[in-house]
Design a protein around this motif. Structure first.
Motif, PDB file in Angstrom:
ATOM      1  N   GLN A   1       0.836  -1.211   0.000  1.00  0.00           N
ATOM      2  CA  GLN A   1       0.000   0.000   0.000  1.00  0.00           C
ATOM      3  C   GLN A   1       0.862   1.248   0.000  1.00  0.00           C
ATOM      4  O   GLN A   1       0.633   2.174  -0.770  1.00  0.00           O
ATOM      5  N   LYS A   2       1.873   1.273   0.859  1.00  0.00           N
ATOM      6  CA  LYS A   2       2.754   2.438   0.965  1.00  0.00           C
ATOM      7  C   LYS A   2       3.499   2.661  -0.351  1.00  0.00           C
ATOM      8  O   LYS A   2       3.600   3.784  -0.831  1.00  0.00           O
ATOM      9  N   ARG A   3       4.013   1.583  -0.939  1.00  0.00           N
ATOM     10  CA  ARG A   3       4.743   1.690  -2.203  1.00  0.00           C
ATOM     11  C   ARG A   3       3.846   2.253  -3.309  1.00  0.00           C
ATOM     12  O   ARG A   3       4.235   3.147  -4.041  1.00  0.00           O
ATOM     13  N   ARG A   4       2.606   1.744  -3.396  1.00  0.00           N
ATOM     14  CA  ARG A   4       1.690   2.230  -4.436  1.00  0.00           C
ATOM     15  C   ARG A   4       1.336   3.704  -4.215  1.00  0.00           C
ATOM     16  O   ARG A   4       1.252   4.477  -5.160  1.00  0.00           O
ATOM     17  N   GLU A   5       1.126   4.110  -2.947  1.00  0.00           N
ATOM     18  CA  GLU A   5       0.822   5.522  -2.648  1.00  0.00           C
ATOM     19  C   GLU A   5       1.996   6.419  -3.000  1.00  0.00           C
ATOM     20  O   GLU A   5       1.811   7.507  -3.559  1.00  0.00           O
ATOM     21  N   ASP A   6       3.225   5.970  -2.687  1.00  0.00           N
ATOM     22  CA  ASP A   6       4.414   6.759  -3.012  1.00  0.00           C
ATOM     23  C   ASP A   6       4.583   6.909  -4.523  1.00  0.00           C
ATOM     24  O   ASP A   6       4.903   7.994  -5.023  1.00  0.00           O
ATOM     25  N   GLU A   7       4.369   5.821  -5.264  1.00  0.00           N
ATOM     26  CA  GLU A   7       4.487   5.871  -6.721  1.00  0.00           C
ATOM     27  C   GLU A   7       3.423   6.787  -7.317  1.00  0.00           C
ATOM     28  O   GLU A   7       3.686   7.525  -8.268  1.00  0.00           O
ATOM     29  N   ALA A   8       2.218   6.756  -6.782  1.00  0.00           N
ATOM     30  CA  ALA A   8       1.145   7.629  -7.268  1.00  0.00           C
ATOM     31  C   ALA A   8       1.493   9.087  -7.010  1.00  0.00           C
ATOM     32  O   ALA A   8       1.256   9.959  -7.862  1.00  0.00           O
TER      33      ALA A   8
END
Length: 139
Positions: free
Chosen positions: A97-104
């Motif tokens: 979740q954190k990785r996807r939020e950071d990439e977004a």
């Protein structure tokens, strides 16, 4: 000896392509099958086959354009229902979740730095742009 994950028979199982469709990761089952065949889905750290059976407790890594999901299977279903039901079939890991939020956030920041035209180009500007892109003299 084969290191592929095996079902021990504990609990109900469903084909992975059906589960991905029922969990709403893919719009159609054929898209889910294509993603599996393309190597975009891993089951417990191994490349999956469309006919592989999944059960609760297994981990999946699903690669979609611009997104990678690491999820744990909570329940199995081969019926596609409403999104609220589909959300109850899996749980995403906090790291994923954190990785996807950071990439977004990075994509949003990159979009903000790109210049945006105030209006659509007129006919003359479109011709100049086409010539420029094709490598001809823009004069």
């Amino acid at each position: 000896m084969n290191d592929a994950p095996r079902n021990t028979g504990a609990g109900p199982t469903v084909r992975i392509d059906k589960w991905l469709w029922a969990a709403r990761f893919f719009k159609t089952r054929s898209l889910a099958t294509a993603a599996i065949k393309g190597g975009h889905v891993e089951l417990d750290g191994h490349k999956a086959k469309a006919s592989a059976a999944v059960r609760a407790g297994q981990m999946l890594k699903i690669k979609k354009p611009e997104q990678v999901f690491d999820v744990e299977i909570i329940a199995v279903s081969d019926k596609r229902g409403p999104a609220s039901q589909a959300e109850q079939l899996w749980q995403e890991t906090p790291e994923s979740q954190k990785r996807r939020e950071d990439e977004a956030a990075e994509r949003r920041a990159a979009r903000l730095t790109m210049p945006r035209p105030t209006a659509r180009p007129d006919k003359k500007s479109r011709r100049r742009l086409r010539r420029f892109k094709q490598g001809e003299d823009a004069g």
